[in-house]
Write a protein that holds these residues in place. Structure first.
Motif, PDB file in Angstrom:
ATOM      1  N   ALA A  19       0.829  -1.201   0.000  1.00  0.00           N
ATOM      2  CA  ALA A  19       0.000   0.000   0.000  1.00  0.00           C
ATOM      3  C   ALA A  19       0.857   1.242   0.000  1.00  0.00           C
ATOM      4  O   ALA A  19       0.476   2.291  -0.503  1.00  0.00           O
ATOM      5  CB  ALA A  19      -0.917   0.007   1.221  1.00  0.00           C
ATOM      6  N   CYS A  20       2.044   1.134   0.586  1.00  0.00           N
ATOM      7  CA  CYS A  20       2.951   2.277   0.637  1.00  0.00           C
ATOM      8  C   CYS A  20       4.038   2.144  -0.407  1.00  0.00           C
ATOM      9  O   CYS A  20       5.013   2.883  -0.378  1.00  0.00           O
ATOM     10  CB  CYS A  20       3.591   2.375   2.030  1.00  0.00           C
ATOM     11  N   ASP A  35      -1.590  12.674  -7.105  1.00  0.00           N
ATOM     12  CA  ASP A  35      -1.410  13.182  -5.759  1.00  0.00           C
ATOM     13  C   ASP A  35      -1.407  14.706  -5.819  1.00  0.00           C
ATOM     14  O   ASP A  35      -1.142  15.295  -6.862  1.00  0.00           O
ATOM     15  CB  ASP A  35      -0.097  12.669  -5.171  1.00  0.00           C
ATOM     16  N   LYS A  94      -3.613  11.979  -2.039  1.00  0.00           N
ATOM     17  CA  LYS A  94      -3.830  10.619  -2.556  1.00  0.00           C
ATOM     18  C   LYS A  94      -3.724   9.570  -1.462  1.00  0.00           C
ATOM     19  O   LYS A  94      -4.403   8.544  -1.498  1.00  0.00           O
ATOM     20  CB  LYS A  94      -2.833  10.324  -3.669  1.00  0.00           C
ATOM     21  N   PHE A  95      -2.881   9.820  -0.466  1.00  0.00           N
ATOM     22  CA  PHE A  95      -2.617   8.819   0.566  1.00  0.00           C
ATOM     23  C   PHE A  95      -3.259   9.175   1.914  1.00  0.00           C
ATOM     24  O   PHE A  95      -3.159   8.404   2.857  1.00  0.00           O
ATOM     25  CB  PHE A  95      -1.110   8.636   0.737  1.00  0.00           C
ATOM     26  N   HIS A  96      -3.918  10.335   1.980  1.00  0.00           N
ATOM     27  CA  HIS A  96      -4.527  10.777   3.237  1.00  0.00           C
ATOM     28  C   HIS A  96      -5.570   9.760   3.697  1.00  0.00           C
ATOM     29  O   HIS A  96      -6.478   9.393   2.950  1.00  0.00           O
ATOM     30  CB  HIS A  96      -5.184  12.146   3.044  1.00  0.00           C
ATOM     31  N   ARG A  98      -5.037   6.612   4.265  1.00  0.00           N
ATOM     32  CA  ARG A  98      -4.644   5.239   3.970  1.00  0.00           C
ATOM     33  C   ARG A  98      -3.743   4.697   5.084  1.00  0.00           C
ATOM     34  O   ARG A  98      -3.099   5.433   5.801  1.00  0.00           O
ATOM     35  CB  ARG A  98      -3.894   5.162   2.639  1.00  0.00           C
ATOM     36  N   ARG A  99      -3.687   3.400   5.144  1.00  0.00           N
ATOM     37  CA  ARG A  99      -2.862   2.750   6.151  1.00  0.00           C
ATOM     38  C   ARG A  99      -1.388   2.906   5.813  1.00  0.00           C
ATOM     39  O   ARG A  99      -0.971   2.660   4.683  1.00  0.00           O
ATOM     40  CB  ARG A  99      -3.226   1.270   6.225  1.00  0.00           C
ATOM     41  N   THR A 100      -0.595   3.309   6.800  1.00  0.00           N
ATOM     42  CA  THR A 100       0.849   3.387   6.626  1.00  0.00           C
ATOM     43  C   THR A 100       1.462   2.025   6.914  1.00  0.00           C
ATOM     44  O   THR A 100       0.792   1.092   7.368  1.00  0.00           O
ATOM     45  CB  THR A 100       1.459   4.426   7.576  1.00  0.00           C
ATOM     46  N   PRO A 105      -3.189   5.231  10.226  1.00  0.00           N
ATOM     47  CA  PRO A 105      -3.639   5.961   9.037  1.00  0.00           C
ATOM     48  C   PRO A 105      -2.733   7.148   8.765  1.00  0.00           C
ATOM     49  O   PRO A 105      -2.265   7.810   9.696  1.00  0.00           O
ATOM     50  CB  PRO A 105      -5.061   6.406   9.410  1.00  0.00           C
ATOM     51  N   TYR A 106      -2.475   7.420   7.504  1.00  0.00           N
ATOM     52  CA  TYR A 106      -1.655   8.569   7.141  1.00  0.00           C
ATOM     53  C   TYR A 106      -2.474   9.845   7.301  1.00  0.00           C
ATOM     54  O   TYR A 106      -3.575   9.972   6.769  1.00  0.00           O
ATOM     55  CB  TYR A 106      -1.162   8.444   5.704  1.00  0.00           C
ATOM     56  N   ASP A 141       6.216   5.452   8.282  1.00  0.00           N
ATOM     57  CA  ASP A 141       5.802   4.868   7.011  1.00  0.00           C
ATOM     58  C   ASP A 141       7.038   4.503   6.192  1.00  0.00           C
ATOM     59  O   ASP A 141       8.148   4.939   6.495  1.00  0.00           O
ATOM     60  CB  ASP A 141       4.932   5.881   6.251  1.00  0.00           C
TER      61      ASP A 141
END
Length: 274
Positions: A19-20, A35, A94-96, A98-100, A105-106, A141
């Motif tokens: 995911a990262c 992003d 784009k990643f706000h 989301r799981r780091t 969560p980021y 992350d």
């Protein structure tokens, strides 16, 4: 049953890293167009620095090694004494949420960062060598996975460092030890005694033999690359001959030099701020 449990743990780790596993932040990343900065960001001037504290290591974010885009990364046993200079990027909407890689969560409005090798979590001071601004962030992350970037900052941290518009910055990243006093800097600027360097080089190789360095230099010159030279230095084990392109005026020129190197099949390079 036990083997199934271990399989699930491994699967969660792979998913977290995958995911990262996108090269994030401004720069040569292929998905940068997706992003962005938030359209209506809040006032971030009062967002405090992260405060170093002792924490257990992330359960899922610290494998001995992992692979992204065919590149293997080895997680450091300890952040003690870590200092590095190079190019920083940032990641945003784009990643706000989301799981780091650490499982959290980021939050692009928090003072956090991503790093490929530092243990999660690690606290670091990041100094923008171009304007002397400095912030303390918590590395939670993995990334950035563009080979010529050393740290990916949250939008808030990038904003504080004054690098949102230009997208990248030359930085120094210095690990902090929880429990030790953190020097607070007036106006977000680094102390005047910090030697600030802005010379940007792409280092293509380092050799104990000058003959080997000259062979690589000849290959690069033969491919039409300009600004290549041999820089002689000293190490505890003797003289080292570094083959570098530069000095370069900015990160964009360094990125172009990197593209030229990859075009001729050279991938073992580093962007150096010296």
């Amino acid at each position: 049953m036990k083997s199934r449990f271990h399989y699930l743990i491994l699967l969660l780790l792979v998913l977290a890293l995958t995911a990262c596993g996108t090269s994030r932040g401004p720069g040569p990343a292929p998905d940068r167009e997706q992003d962005a900065a938030p359209r209506n960001p809040p006032d971030l001037s009062s967002v405090p620095d992260a405060v170093p504290r002792a924490e257990p290591r992330s359960r899922y974010g610290n494998p001995a090694s992992y692979e992204v885009f065919g590149q293997t990364y080895h997680v450091m046993d300890s952040a003690d004494g870590y200092v590095e200079r190079g190019v920083a990027s940032w990641y945003g909407t784009k990643f706000h949420g989301r799981r780091t890689s650490s499982g959290e969560p980021y939050d692009m409005y928090a003072m956090t960062a991503a790093h490929t090798r530092l243990p999660l979590p690690t606290y670091v001071r990041v100094t923008n060598l171009e304007n002397r601004r400095s912030v303390v962030v918590r590395v939670n992350d993995r990334g950035p996975f563009a080979r010529n970037r050393i740290i990916d900052l949250s939008y808030a941290a990038a904003h504080r460092l004054g690098m949102v518009e230009q997208g990248t910055a030359l930085v120094e990243v210095r690990a902090l030890t929880p429990g030790e006093p953190v020097q607070r800097v007036a106006g977000g600027e680094v102390p005047t005694q910090l030697p600030v360097g802005t010379g940007v080089y792409v280092q293509v190789g380092a050799f104990a033999s000058r003959t080997n360095a000259e062979q690589l230099l000849g290959r690069l010159n033969g491919q039409g690359l300009s600004g290549v030279g041999i820089h002689e230095g000293r190490r505890p084990d003797g003289t080292v001959y570094r083959v570098r392109i530069g000095p370069l005026d900015n990160v964009d020129l360094a990125d172009r030099a990197v593209q030229d190197l990859e075009r001729i099949g050279l991938f073992d390079y580093h962007i150096i701020v010296d």
